[in-house]
Design a protein around this motif. Structure first.
Motif, PDB file in Angstrom:
ATOM      1  N   GLY A   1       0.772  -1.222   0.000  1.00 53.44           N
ATOM      2  CA  GLY A   1       0.000   0.000   0.000  1.00 53.44           C
ATOM      3  C   GLY A   1       0.809   1.280   0.000  1.00 53.44           C
ATOM      4  O   GLY A   1       0.238   2.371   0.071  1.00 53.44           O
ATOM      5  N   GLU A   2       2.126   1.133  -0.089  1.00 47.96           N
ATOM      6  CA  GLU A   2       2.987   2.309  -0.052  1.00 47.96           C
ATOM      7  C   GLU A   2       3.688   2.508  -1.391  1.00 47.96           C
ATOM      8  O   GLU A   2       3.775   1.582  -2.204  1.00 47.96           O
ATOM      9  N   ALA A   3       4.202   3.702  -1.598  1.00 46.84           N
ATOM     10  CA  ALA A   3       4.989   3.984  -2.792  1.00 46.84           C
ATOM     11  C   ALA A   3       6.375   3.362  -2.657  1.00 46.84           C
ATOM     12  O   ALA A   3       6.843   3.083  -1.551  1.00 46.84           O
ATOM     13  N   ARG A   4       6.997   3.120  -3.787  1.00 52.45           N
ATOM     14  CA  ARG A   4       8.366   2.589  -3.776  1.00 52.45           C
ATOM     15  C   ARG A   4       9.294   3.647  -3.190  1.00 52.45           C
ATOM     16  O   ARG A   4       9.277   4.814  -3.595  1.00 52.45           O
ATOM     17  N   GLU A   5      10.130   3.213  -2.258  1.00 47.50           N
ATOM     18  CA  GLU A   5      10.941   4.133  -1.456  1.00 47.50           C
ATOM     19  C   GLU A   5      12.434   3.901  -1.689  1.00 47.50           C
ATOM     20  O   GLU A   5      12.893   2.748  -1.689  1.00 47.50           O
ATOM     21  N   PHE A   6      13.164   4.975  -1.851  1.00 43.71           N
ATOM     22  CA  PHE A   6      14.615   4.891  -2.017  1.00 43.71           C
ATOM     23  C   PHE A   6      15.272   4.412  -0.730  1.00 43.71           C
ATOM     24  O   PHE A   6      14.900   4.834   0.369  1.00 43.71           O
ATOM     25  N   VAL A   7      16.263   3.533  -0.873  1.00 41.05           N
ATOM     26  CA  VAL A   7      17.009   3.016   0.276  1.00 41.05           C
ATOM     27  C   VAL A   7      18.484   3.435   0.196  1.00 41.05           C
ATOM     28  O   VAL A   7      19.023   3.997   1.139  1.00 41.05           O
ATOM     29  N   ALA A   8      19.137   3.120  -0.898  1.00 39.25           N
ATOM     30  CA  ALA A   8      20.565   3.422  -1.029  1.00 39.25           C
ATOM     31  C   ALA A   8      20.929   3.480  -2.507  1.00 39.25           C
ATOM     32  O   ALA A   8      20.280   2.842  -3.341  1.00 39.25           O
TER      33      ALA A   8
ATOM     34  N   TRP B   1      26.752   5.351  -6.694  1.00 36.27           N
ATOM     35  CA  TRP B   1      27.003   6.155  -7.898  1.00 36.27           C
ATOM     36  C   TRP B   1      28.055   5.463  -8.771  1.00 36.27           C
ATOM     37  O   TRP B   1      28.781   4.584  -8.302  1.00 36.27           O
ATOM     38  N   ARG B   2      28.134   5.865 -10.023  1.00 32.84           N
ATOM     39  CA  ARG B   2      29.090   5.242 -10.949  1.00 32.84           C
ATOM     40  C   ARG B   2      30.521   5.308 -10.430  1.00 32.84           C
ATOM     41  O   ARG B   2      31.338   4.432 -10.697  1.00 32.84           O
ATOM     42  N   ASP B   3      30.832   6.376  -9.687  1.00 35.01           N
ATOM     43  CA  ASP B   3      32.213   6.510  -9.195  1.00 35.01           C
ATOM     44  C   ASP B   3      32.405   5.859  -7.829  1.00 35.01           C
ATOM     45  O   ASP B   3      33.460   5.997  -7.223  1.00 35.01           O
ATOM     46  N   GLY B   4      31.380   5.175  -7.352  1.00 33.36           N
ATOM     47  CA  GLY B   4      31.486   4.437  -6.103  1.00 33.36           C
ATOM     48  C   GLY B   4      30.923   5.133  -4.879  1.00 33.36           C
ATOM     49  O   GLY B   4      30.808   4.525  -3.808  1.00 33.36           O
ATOM     50  N   ARG B   5      30.582   6.416  -4.998  1.00 37.93           N
ATOM     51  CA  ARG B   5      30.014   7.107  -3.853  1.00 37.93           C
ATOM     52  C   ARG B   5      28.671   6.470  -3.495  1.00 37.93           C
ATOM     53  O   ARG B   5      27.889   6.117  -4.361  1.00 37.93           O
ATOM     54  N   ILE B   6      28.428   6.377  -2.204  1.00 41.86           N
ATOM     55  CA  ILE B   6      27.206   5.739  -1.714  1.00 41.86           C
ATOM     56  C   ILE B   6      26.401   6.733  -0.892  1.00 41.86           C
ATOM     57  O   ILE B   6      26.971   7.476  -0.089  1.00 41.86           O
ATOM     58  N   TYR B   7      25.105   6.701  -1.106  1.00 45.45           N
ATOM     59  CA  TYR B   7      24.193   7.607  -0.408  1.00 45.45           C
ATOM     60  C   TYR B   7      23.036   6.783   0.139  1.00 45.45           C
ATOM     61  O   TYR B   7      22.548   5.877  -0.547  1.00 45.45           O
ATOM     62  N   TYR B   8      22.616   7.102   1.367  1.00 45.65           N
ATOM     63  CA  TYR B   8      21.557   6.337   2.026  1.00 45.65           C
ATOM     64  C   TYR B   8      20.377   7.223   2.389  1.00 45.65           C
ATOM     65  O   TYR B   8      20.538   8.403   2.687  1.00 45.65           O
ATOM     66  N   ALA B   9      19.221   6.608   2.431  1.00 49.73           N
ATOM     67  CA  ALA B   9      18.067   7.278   2.998  1.00 49.73           C
ATOM     68  C   ALA B   9      18.280   7.422   4.504  1.00 49.73           C
ATOM     69  O   ALA B   9      18.926   6.570   5.143  1.00 49.73           O
ATOM     70  N   ASP B  10      17.750   8.479   5.080  1.00 45.41           N
ATOM     71  CA  ASP B  10      17.927   8.713   6.513  1.00 45.41           C
ATOM     72  C   ASP B  10      17.386   7.559   7.345  1.00 45.41           C
ATOM     73  O   ASP B  10      17.920   7.246   8.404  1.00 45.41           O
TER      74      ASP B  10
ATOM     75  N   VAL C   1      17.588   4.469   6.959  1.00 51.84           N
ATOM     76  CA  VAL C   1      18.431   3.274   7.040  1.00 51.84           C
ATOM     77  C   VAL C   1      19.894   3.599   7.312  1.00 51.84           C
ATOM     78  O   VAL C   1      20.702   2.680   7.518  1.00 51.84           O
ATOM     79  N   LYS C   2      20.218   4.878   7.330  1.00 56.77           N
ATOM     80  CA  LYS C   2      21.609   5.281   7.566  1.00 56.77           C
ATOM     81  C   LYS C   2      22.078   4.718   8.896  1.00 56.77           C
ATOM     82  O   LYS C   2      21.351   4.706   9.873  1.00 56.77           O
ATOM     83  N   ASP C   3      23.275   4.244   8.950  1.00 53.77           N
ATOM     84  CA  ASP C   3      23.909   3.658  10.133  1.00 53.77           C
ATOM     85  C   ASP C   3      23.428   2.244  10.439  1.00 53.77           C
ATOM     86  O   ASP C   3      23.928   1.615  11.376  1.00 53.77           O
ATOM     87  N   ARG C   4      22.447   1.741   9.671  1.00 53.40           N
ATOM     88  CA  ARG C   4      22.015   0.349   9.848  1.00 53.40           C
ATOM     89  C   ARG C   4      22.261  -0.490   8.600  1.00 53.40           C
ATOM     90  O   ARG C   4      22.545  -1.680   8.693  1.00 53.40           O
ATOM     91  N   PHE C   5      22.126   0.122   7.430  1.00 55.27           N
ATOM     92  CA  PHE C   5      22.279  -0.590   6.162  1.00 55.27           C
ATOM     93  C   PHE C   5      23.585  -0.171   5.500  1.00 55.27           C
ATOM     94  O   PHE C   5      23.999   0.988   5.591  1.00 55.27           O
ATOM     95  N   THR C   6      24.192  -1.113   4.800  1.00 57.34           N
ATOM     96  CA  THR C   6      25.401  -0.831   4.045  1.00 57.34           C
ATOM     97  C   THR C   6      25.271  -1.429   2.649  1.00 57.34           C
ATOM     98  O   THR C   6      25.058  -2.644   2.503  1.00 57.34           O
ATOM     99  N   ALA C   7      25.385  -0.577   1.657  1.00 55.35           N
ATOM    100  CA  ALA C   7      25.372  -1.029   0.270  1.00 55.35           C
ATOM    101  C   ALA C   7      26.806  -1.195  -0.220  1.00 55.35           C
ATOM    102  O   ALA C   7      27.695  -0.442   0.178  1.00 55.35           O
ATOM    103  N   SER C   8      27.014  -2.174  -1.080  1.00 54.30           N
ATOM    104  CA  SER C   8      28.347  -2.398  -1.616  1.00 54.30           C
ATOM    105  C   SER C   8      28.244  -3.049  -2.990  1.00 54.30           C
ATOM    106  O   SER C   8      27.190  -3.545  -3.380  1.00 54.30           O
ATOM    107  N   LYS C   9      29.332  -3.028  -3.702  1.00 56.18           N
ATOM    108  CA  LYS C   9      29.377  -3.608  -5.043  1.00 56.18           C
ATOM    109  C   LYS C   9      30.634  -4.432  -5.199  1.00 56.18           C
ATOM    110  O   LYS C   9      31.714  -3.981  -4.827  1.00 56.18           O
ATOM    111  N   ASP C  10      30.493  -5.627  -5.737  1.00 56.99           N
ATOM    112  CA  ASP C  10      31.621  -6.481  -6.067  1.00 56.99           C
ATOM    113  C   ASP C  10      31.649  -6.583  -7.589  1.00 56.99           C
ATOM    114  O   ASP C  10      30.894  -7.356  -8.184  1.00 56.99           O
ATOM    115  N   SER C  11      32.492  -5.781  -8.210  1.00 58.65           N
ATOM    116  CA  SER C  11      32.516  -5.740  -9.674  1.00 58.65           C
ATOM    117  C   SER C  11      32.973  -7.058 -10.272  1.00 58.65           C
ATOM    118  O   SER C  11      32.511  -7.448 -11.345  1.00 58.65           O
ATOM    119  N   ALA C  12      33.854  -7.769  -9.586  1.00 61.38           N
ATOM    120  CA  ALA C  12      34.343  -9.046 -10.097  1.00 61.38           C
ATOM    121  C   ALA C  12      33.220 -10.077 -10.191  1.00 61.38           C
ATOM    122  O   ALA C  12      33.214 -10.937 -11.070  1.00 61.38           O
TER     123      ALA C  12
END
Length: 125
Positions: free
Chosen positions: A42-49, A52-61, A63-74
Protein backbone atom coordinates in the motif's frame (compact mmCIF):
# COMPACT_ATOMS: atom_id res chain seq x y z
CA UNK A 1 20.60 -3.70 -20.89
CA UNK A 2 21.63 -5.30 -17.64
CA UNK A 3 19.32 -8.00 -16.23
CA UNK A 4 18.99 -8.01 -12.44
CA UNK A 5 18.17 -10.86 -10.05
CA UNK A 6 17.71 -10.23 -6.32
CA UNK A 7 18.00 -12.81 -3.58
CA UNK A 8 18.37 -13.07 0.17
CA UNK A 9 15.01 -11.90 1.44
CA UNK A 10 13.29 -13.91 4.15
CA UNK A 11 11.54 -13.69 7.50
CA UNK A 12 13.78 -12.16 10.15
CA UNK A 13 13.43 -11.08 13.76
CA UNK A 14 13.71 -7.52 15.04
CA UNK A 15 17.34 -6.68 15.69
CA UNK A 16 18.72 -9.34 13.39
CA UNK A 17 20.64 -8.96 10.13
CA UNK A 18 20.13 -9.94 6.52
CA UNK A 19 22.18 -9.51 3.39
CA UNK A 20 20.45 -9.04 0.07
CA UNK A 21 22.19 -9.68 -3.21
CA UNK A 22 21.50 -8.38 -6.69
CA UNK A 23 23.32 -10.14 -9.49
CA UNK A 24 23.64 -8.95 -13.06
CA UNK A 25 22.62 -12.10 -14.92
CA UNK A 26 23.30 -10.44 -18.26
CA UNK A 27 25.69 -7.57 -18.75
CA UNK A 28 27.74 -5.85 -16.09
CA UNK A 29 27.30 -2.88 -13.76
CA UNK A 30 30.10 -0.98 -15.49
CA UNK A 31 28.91 2.56 -16.17
CA UNK A 32 25.69 2.11 -14.19
CA UNK A 33 24.41 3.84 -11.13
CA UNK A 34 22.80 1.14 -9.01
CA UNK A 35 20.29 1.53 -6.23
CA UNK A 36 18.13 -0.30 -3.74
CA UNK A 37 14.48 0.59 -3.29
CA UNK A 38 11.76 -0.98 -1.19
CA UNK A 39 8.00 -1.07 -1.30
CA UNK A 40 5.73 -1.91 1.59
CA UNK A 41 2.12 -2.97 0.98
CA UNK A 42 0.00 0.00 0.00
CA UNK A 43 2.99 2.31 -0.05
CA UNK A 44 4.99 3.98 -2.79
CA UNK A 45 8.37 2.59 -3.78
CA UNK A 46 10.94 4.13 -1.46
CA UNK A 47 14.62 4.89 -2.02
CA UNK A 48 17.01 3.02 0.28
CA UNK A 49 20.56 3.42 -1.03
CA UNK A 50 22.43 4.37 -4.15
CA UNK A 51 25.92 3.51 -5.45
CA UNK A 52 27.00 6.15 -7.90
CA UNK A 53 29.09 5.24 -10.95
CA UNK A 54 32.21 6.51 -9.20
CA UNK A 55 31.49 4.44 -6.10
CA UNK A 56 30.01 7.11 -3.85
CA UNK A 57 27.21 5.74 -1.71
CA UNK A 58 24.19 7.61 -0.41
CA UNK A 59 21.56 6.34 2.03
CA UNK A 60 18.07 7.28 3.00
CA UNK A 61 17.93 8.71 6.51
CA UNK A 62 15.69 5.86 7.63
CA UNK A 63 18.43 3.27 7.04
CA UNK A 64 21.61 5.28 7.57
CA UNK A 65 23.91 3.66 10.13
CA UNK A 66 22.01 0.35 9.85
CA UNK A 67 22.28 -0.59 6.16
CA UNK A 68 25.40 -0.83 4.05
CA UNK A 69 25.37 -1.03 0.27
CA UNK A 70 28.35 -2.40 -1.62
CA UNK A 71 29.38 -3.61 -5.04
CA UNK A 72 31.62 -6.48 -6.07
CA UNK A 73 32.52 -5.74 -9.67
CA UNK A 74 34.34 -9.05 -10.10
CA UNK A 75 31.13 -10.91 -9.26
CA UNK A 76 28.80 -8.43 -11.00
CA UNK A 77 26.82 -8.28 -7.79
CA UNK A 78 25.64 -5.56 -5.45
CA UNK A 79 24.73 -6.15 -1.85
CA UNK A 80 22.63 -4.59 0.85
CA UNK A 81 23.74 -5.54 4.34
CA UNK A 82 20.88 -4.79 6.71
CA UNK A 83 21.60 -4.73 10.43
CA UNK A 84 19.41 -4.05 13.44
CA UNK A 85 16.29 -4.77 11.41
CA UNK A 86 13.01 -3.19 12.47
CA UNK A 87 9.42 -4.15 11.65
CA UNK A 88 9.16 -1.00 9.52
CA UNK A 89 11.84 -2.45 7.25
CA UNK A 90 9.30 -5.02 6.07
CA UNK A 91 8.92 -4.59 2.30
CA UNK A 92 9.77 -6.02 -1.08
CA UNK A 93 13.29 -4.90 -1.85
CA UNK A 94 14.30 -4.12 -5.41
CA UNK A 95 17.60 -3.35 -7.02
CA UNK A 96 17.71 -0.99 -9.96
CA UNK A 97 20.28 0.26 -12.40
CA UNK A 98 20.59 2.99 -14.96
CA UNK A 99 23.27 4.59 -17.09
CA UNK A 100 21.47 7.91 -17.31
CA UNK A 101 20.78 8.83 -13.68
CA UNK A 102 21.60 12.40 -12.73
CA UNK A 103 22.14 13.57 -9.18
CA UNK A 104 18.91 15.53 -8.94
CA UNK A 105 16.72 12.51 -9.66
CA UNK A 106 18.86 9.70 -8.31
CA UNK A 107 16.49 8.83 -5.47
CA UNK A 108 13.44 8.63 -7.71
CA UNK A 109 12.34 5.22 -9.04
CA UNK A 110 11.54 6.89 -12.36
CA UNK A 111 15.27 7.51 -12.92
CA UNK A 112 16.03 3.79 -13.23
CA UNK A 113 15.36 1.79 -16.37
CA UNK A 114 16.40 -1.67 -15.20
CA UNK A 115 14.78 -3.48 -12.28
CA UNK A 116 14.96 -6.85 -10.63
CA UNK A 117 11.90 -8.88 -9.64
CA UNK A 118 12.20 -8.02 -5.95
CA UNK A 119 12.81 -10.05 -2.82
CA UNK A 120 10.55 -10.06 0.23
CA UNK A 121 11.91 -9.05 3.61
CA UNK A 122 9.61 -9.51 6.57
CA UNK A 123 10.71 -8.42 10.03
CA UNK A 124 8.74 -9.80 12.93
CA UNK A 125 8.40 -7.86 16.15
Amino acid sequence: QVQLVESGGRLAQTGSSLRLSCAASEGTFSGYTVAWFRQAPGEAREFVARIWRDGRIYYADSVKDRFTASKDSAKNTIYLQMNNLKPEDTAVYYCAASRSVILSNSISPRAYANWGQGTQVTVSS
